[in-house]
Design a protein around this motif. Structure first.
Motif, PDB file in Angstrom:
ATOM      1  N   ASP A   9      39.240  37.177  26.686  1.00  0.00           N
ATOM      2  CA  ASP A   9      38.005  37.688  27.277  1.00  0.00           C
ATOM      3  C   ASP A   9      37.336  36.557  28.048  1.00  0.00           C
ATOM      4  O   ASP A   9      36.891  35.580  27.462  1.00  0.00           O
ATOM      5  CB  ASP A   9      37.078  38.215  26.177  1.00  0.00           C
ATOM      6  CG  ASP A   9      35.883  38.964  26.771  1.00  0.00           C
ATOM      7  OD1 ASP A   9      35.620  38.797  27.984  1.00  0.00           O
ATOM      8  OD2 ASP A   9      35.222  39.703  26.021  1.00  0.00           O
TER       9      ASP A   9
ATOM     10  N   THR B 143      45.046  39.102  24.660  1.00  0.00           N
ATOM     11  CA  THR B 143      43.978  39.306  25.632  1.00  0.00           C
ATOM     12  C   THR B 143      42.972  38.159  25.524  1.00  0.00           C
ATOM     13  O   THR B 143      42.577  37.782  24.420  1.00  0.00           O
ATOM     14  CB  THR B 143      43.268  40.655  25.373  1.00  0.00           C
ATOM     15  OG1 THR B 143      44.242  41.691  25.481  1.00  0.00           O
ATOM     16  CG2 THR B 143      42.162  40.887  26.384  1.00  0.00           C
TER      17      THR B 143
ATOM     18  N   ILE C  61      40.555  39.414  30.812  1.00  0.00           N
ATOM     19  CA  ILE C  61      39.614  40.478  31.193  1.00  0.00           C
ATOM     20  C   ILE C  61      38.216  39.933  31.470  1.00  0.00           C
ATOM     21  O   ILE C  61      37.819  38.897  30.945  1.00  0.00           O
ATOM     22  CB  ILE C  61      39.544  41.589  30.112  1.00  0.00           C
ATOM     23  CG1 ILE C  61      39.170  40.998  28.743  1.00  0.00           C
ATOM     24  CG2 ILE C  61      40.865  42.330  30.016  1.00  0.00           C
ATOM     25  CD1 ILE C  61      38.869  42.049  27.684  1.00  0.00           C
ATOM     26  N   HIS C  62      37.503  40.651  32.333  1.00  0.00           N
ATOM     27  CA  HIS C  62      36.067  40.445  32.580  1.00  0.00           C
ATOM     28  C   HIS C  62      35.740  39.122  33.272  1.00  0.00           C
ATOM     29  O   HIS C  62      34.580  38.739  33.334  1.00  0.00           O
ATOM     30  CB  HIS C  62      35.243  40.502  31.270  1.00  0.00           C
ATOM     31  CG  HIS C  62      35.424  41.782  30.508  1.00  0.00           C
ATOM     32  ND1 HIS C  62      35.440  41.838  29.133  1.00  0.00           N
ATOM     33  CD2 HIS C  62      35.609  43.047  30.928  1.00  0.00           C
ATOM     34  CE1 HIS C  62      35.616  43.081  28.733  1.00  0.00           C
ATOM     35  NE2 HIS C  62      35.721  43.831  29.816  1.00  0.00           N
TER      36      HIS C  62
ATOM     37  N   ASP D 164      40.372  42.041  36.190  1.00  0.00           N
ATOM     38  CA  ASP D 164      41.265  41.694  35.081  1.00  0.00           C
ATOM     39  C   ASP D 164      42.609  41.274  35.673  1.00  0.00           C
ATOM     40  O   ASP D 164      43.022  41.770  36.719  1.00  0.00           O
ATOM     41  CB  ASP D 164      41.446  42.906  34.157  1.00  0.00           C
ATOM     42  CG  ASP D 164      40.100  43.471  33.706  1.00  0.00           C
ATOM     43  OD1 ASP D 164      39.176  42.665  33.484  1.00  0.00           O
ATOM     44  OD2 ASP D 164      39.977  44.718  33.627  1.00  0.00           O
TER      45      ASP D 164
END
Ligand SMILES: [Zn+2]
Length: 553
Positions: free
Chosen positions: A105, A103, A63-64, A79
């Motif tokens: 980041d 996940t 993500i991000h 993402d």
């Protein structure tokens, strides 16, 4: 898989942190078994992956991150969802209410396709139990290597690919059929020309290699025995690879002014591409030695004109001003090697032949820029390592070529040969048809540093090329050139070979003095959906695959 690794893999498949107590208990139970780093960094694990993945949409969610997809398109924040070995989602995970077993980041980091290295010397590494993880490459962000270049490969492609699958490898790996290997098998180390029957046998071996999964034919026309082949022989063999959808990859006959010259060699490569109707790839393009410095301009011109006529000619390059080779290949003329090692030694020791040999070695040394440009990087006598040939010659109280011949007679001596000009390197690097390759070999920092060095030096420090360009020419362009399906891009449906790196820290560390220092800044490297580098450290997984060309019937 060992019990320890099983536990590690359970931890590394993180989950949204809803089960803090079980997580704590799990860590407490296995902490004594694991590397402390893993315990520190895997803070988001809770349920075993197999229980979790029934409900999670993705096995891995990034993500991000700032995504540079390899196509050359502008970066965008997105993402990326991975299931199994594939990228299955690119977009906004929040809108999708995405759940994932783990996940990552990637805020503030670049997310890009794993790099593909089209010219490596990893054939031995990948088959070696101690080196099959290919960490030198993983930590550069390389997820696929091609090997069997320079005409030197294995005869039995199927057997090698099977071995890699069975024992596991750290990166994906592709083999080329080696012209030198095949010629050596059929004709031996001779400079003779093949009879019709011998040529047929060589063609049969190329066809077999392609059917077994090779992606093309490589030649090393500079080296023995490849150098004994005429262009026509290479064309005949390249036609066989072409008919099976393969490519032609070459260490050209001359990158300098030894025989037909750099430009003559480029013309020869173009002719092979044209007449065999095969994409032709020039390995590690360079203008080798002061006599040809500046010829990058004409070389590029020749390639551009051929491409404009529809001949698919490309090249690769490593971002260093020294090549890596051995003393014998760099100084000894090929006629002296005819018949193999014993015959070479007989010539070197013959009072009639050795004066001519030394005179030609002297001329070759001059073409490379003199004795101070050759740095010993590998030798049985470890005291030689790190010394230049002029120093060694002084210690031996001999002229440089006589000293070199003494060393060559004792065995293989690896050298870094400082023979390129920065202007030529820069001019080649800016071309849209020139991709990144390491040509990694023992003792030369390029094996551990190529891809991060290109970013650190040429994207961020010198600003010679853009980040988009460097990524495209290290991933998608290479996949396209070598016809590797479903890799080289961040794209839904593609294999999840992904690198996540920190622009502020990504750099090579390997030097000529310490050529085996791992690169830094590649925070996560994902191979076929599995995390192979986690927070900058190799995880121990062997997620690579032996890739096989799917030959059209
Ligand atoms: Zn080469």
């Amino acid at each position: 898989m060992s019990a320890r690794n099983q536990l590690l893999s359970l931890i590394s498949h993180g989950v949204f942190n809803r089960f803090a107590i079980p997580l704590f208990v799990l860590f407490a139970l296995i902490a004594p078994l694991t590397h402390p780093r893993v315990v520190q960094t895997s803070s988001h694990s809770s349920l075993p992956a197999n229980r979790q993945s029934r409900t999670a949409q993705f096995d891995l969610l990034i993500i991000h991150g700032k995504v540079i997809d390899g196509s050359g398109r502008k970066p965008r924040t997105a993402d990326i969802g991975i299931r199994g070995d594939r990228i299955v989602f690119i977009g906004d995970a929040r809108k999708k209410n995405a759940t994932a077993a783990r996940t990552i980041d990637a805020r503030g980091l670049i997310v890009a396709p794993g790099f593909i290295d089209p010219h490596t010397h990893t054939l031995g590494d990948l088959s070696d139990p101690d080196r099959k993880s290919n960490q030198a490459y993983l930590l550069q962000g390389v997820t696929t290597v091609i090997t069997g270049n320079d005409g030197g490969s294995v005869l039995n492609v199927a057997e090698t690919l099977r071995k890699w699958d069975e024992q596991g490898v750290g990166t994906n790996a592709i083999l080329l059929a080696g012209h030198g290997t095949i010629r050596g098998r059929v004709l031996g180390p001779t400079d003779a020309q093949p009879t019709d029957a011998q040529l047929e046998e060589m063609k049969r071996l190329v066809a077999r290699a392609m059917d077994e999964g090779a992606f093309g034919l490589s030649t090393g026309l500079y080296y023995a025995p490849g150098s004994y082949a005429k262009t026509e022989e290479v064309i005949e063999l390249a036609k066989v690879a072409a008919a099976k959808g393969g490519v032609y990859d070459t260490h050209m006959r001359d990158e300098s002014s030894y025989s037909i010259g750099l430009l003559g060699s480029i013309k020869e490569t173009i002719r092979i591409g044209r007449e065999a109707r095969i994409p032709a790839h020039i390995s590690h393009i360079k203008a080798l030695g002061p006599e040809v410095w500046g010829q990058s301009r004409q070389a590029i011109d020749l390639i551009r004109k051929a491409r404009a006529k529809g001949i698919d000619v490309t090249a690769c390059q490593y971002p260093y001003d020294a090549s890596g080779t051995n003393l014998q290949a760099s100084l000894v003329p090929r006629w002296a090697e005819v018949g193999g090692r014993l015959e070479f030694l007989a010539r070197a020791n013959s009072p009639e032949v050795s004066p001519r040999l030394l005179a030609e070695m002297e001329a070759n040394l001059k073409k490379r820029g003199g004795a101070e440009t050759l740095l010993v990087t590998d030798a049985r006598d470890r005291k030689l390592i790190g010394k230049r040939l002029n120093e060694i010659a002084k210690e031996m109280d001999k002229p440089p070529v006589a000293a070199a011949l003494e060393l060559i007679k004792q065995g293989n001596v690896g050298v870094a040969s400082f023979n390129m000009s920065e202007q030529d390197i820069a001019r080649f690097m800016k071309q849209k048809f020139i991709m990144t390759c390491s040509d990694g070999s023992t003792g030369h920092p390029r094996k551990f540093g190529t891809f991060p060095r290109k970013l650190r030096e040429y994207v961020y420090s010198e600003k010679l090329i853009s980040l988009l360009f460097a990524i495209h020419n290290g991933s998608a362009l290479t996949a396209e050139t070598f016809r590797i399906p479903d890799r080289g891009l961040i794209r839904e449906g593609y294999f999840a070979d992904v690198v996540i790196f920190d622009e502020r820290t990504v750099a090579d560390r390997a030097t000529y003095e310490q050529p085996e220092l791992f690169a830094v800044g590649m925070k996560y490297v994902i191979v076929n959906g599995k995390v192979a580098v986690d927070d900058g450290v190799y995880t121990g997984v062997l997620a690579g695959r032996a890739l096989r060309k799917q030959v059209r019937p």
